[in-house]
Scaffold this active site. Structure first.
Site, PDB file in Angstrom:
ATOM      1  CD  GLU A  83      -6.238  -3.034  -2.406  1.00 40.78           C
ATOM      2  OE1 GLU A  83      -5.552  -3.917  -2.961  1.00 40.78           O
ATOM      3  OE2 GLU A  83      -6.711  -3.154  -1.260  1.00 40.78           O
ATOM      4  CD  GLU A 101     -11.814  -3.757   0.063  1.00 41.61           C
ATOM      5  OE1 GLU A 101     -10.953  -4.568   0.497  1.00 41.61           O
ATOM      6  OE2 GLU A 101     -12.061  -3.630  -1.140  1.00 41.61           O
TER       7      GLU A 101
END
Length: 281
Positions: A127, A272
């Site tokens: 991220e 995810e």
């Protein structure tokens, strides 16, 4: 379709890792290719890697992502046949932009464990584009290039993908999916990433959580739509595509966002997803 397996508090490994084949040619899901687990290790009283492997094998899990290159885990998974994605921490990204250091990283963290351990991907950071660290963002693609070059040196570039896991917050718009677009301020860093993925045939990894959308707006987001329930359907007014769950819609938004940059061949994979089982979320 993903299934969330019930783990007790001691054997929780992490959230589901889903490998879908998403095609930007039509902007919709075209196949579910595999199901896996994210194996997190930040907790107390964790089971050993050997115990985790037995659990995953009993569930017929074929793919796993770890958030480091823990040698105990890599050694334990030798001979298991489970594909592993390993991760470089965000703090290591700047250093890996140096080709010599990237070559040393591969030589230390990858070479000793293959081919017995099936390492199939390297996530460079996690991220990064929503970290607000401009230096980290600037070094991401150079680090990916250096690691790719290191894999080429070792003849591993065809078997190990280099990519990075992205938060869904890289999008400025995700509804309806056909209007999916990246945040304008990220354009200068997203485009080089997409070019790299296109050149190397690597997927775009996305951490997509319908839970957060439901949590932020439970009045307008039906619970059934967020958790793969029945009877809840959203129709994209621009494409006529029907979505019976939010996860597919979220990922299609990424597909359309990528296509807006002209890279329609890049595959999108969910790195995810999941739902909290306890705590405040």
């Amino acid at each position: 379709m993903a299934t969330l397996f019930p783990f007790n508090s001691r054997t929780v490994v992490a959230v589901i890792l889903v490998f879908f084949g998403f095609s930007s040619e039509f902007g919709l899901l075209n196949q579910v290719s595999a199901l896996g687990i994210n194996y997190g290790q930040v907790a107390n009283d964790l089971p050993s890697p050997e115990q985790v492997l037995r659990l995953l094998s009993s569930l017929r899990i074929t793919k796993t992502r770890i958030y480091d290159t823990n040698p105990r885990v890599l050694a334990a998974f030798a001979g298991s046949g489970i594909d592993l994605i390993v991760t470089t921490p965000n703090e290591a990204v700047a250093g890996l932009a140096d080709p010599a250091r990237a070559l040393q990283w591969v030589s230390t963290n990858i070479i000793p464990f293959i081919p017995a351990t099936r390492i199939t991907g390297i996530s460079v950071g996690n991220e990064v584009f929503t970290s607000d660290d401009e230096t980290l963002m600037a070094n991401l693609v150079p680090a990916m290039v250096s690691l790719q070059q290191a894999l080429v040196r070792h003849g591993l570039d065809s078997s190990i993908h280099v990519s990075t896991a992205n938060s869904l917050a890289v999008l400025s718009n995700s509804y309806p999916p056909s209007l999916g677009s990246f945040r304008p301020e990220l354009a200068m860093v997203i485009e080089p990433l997409l070019r790299f993925l296109s050149d190397t045939g690597a997927p775009f990894w996305i951490n997509a959580y319908p839970y957060f959308a439901y949590k932020d707006d439970p009045q307008r987001v039906p619970l059934e739509y967020a958790i793969f329930g029945s009877g809840s359907v959203m129709v994209d007014p621009n494409t006529g595509l029907h979505y019976d769950n939010m996860l597919y819609a979220q990922v299609d938004a990424v597909v359309f966002a990528i296509a807006r940059f002209g890279y329609e061949e890049i595959e999108v994979r969910v790195s995810e997803t999941g739902w909290p089982s306890r705590g405040r979320g």
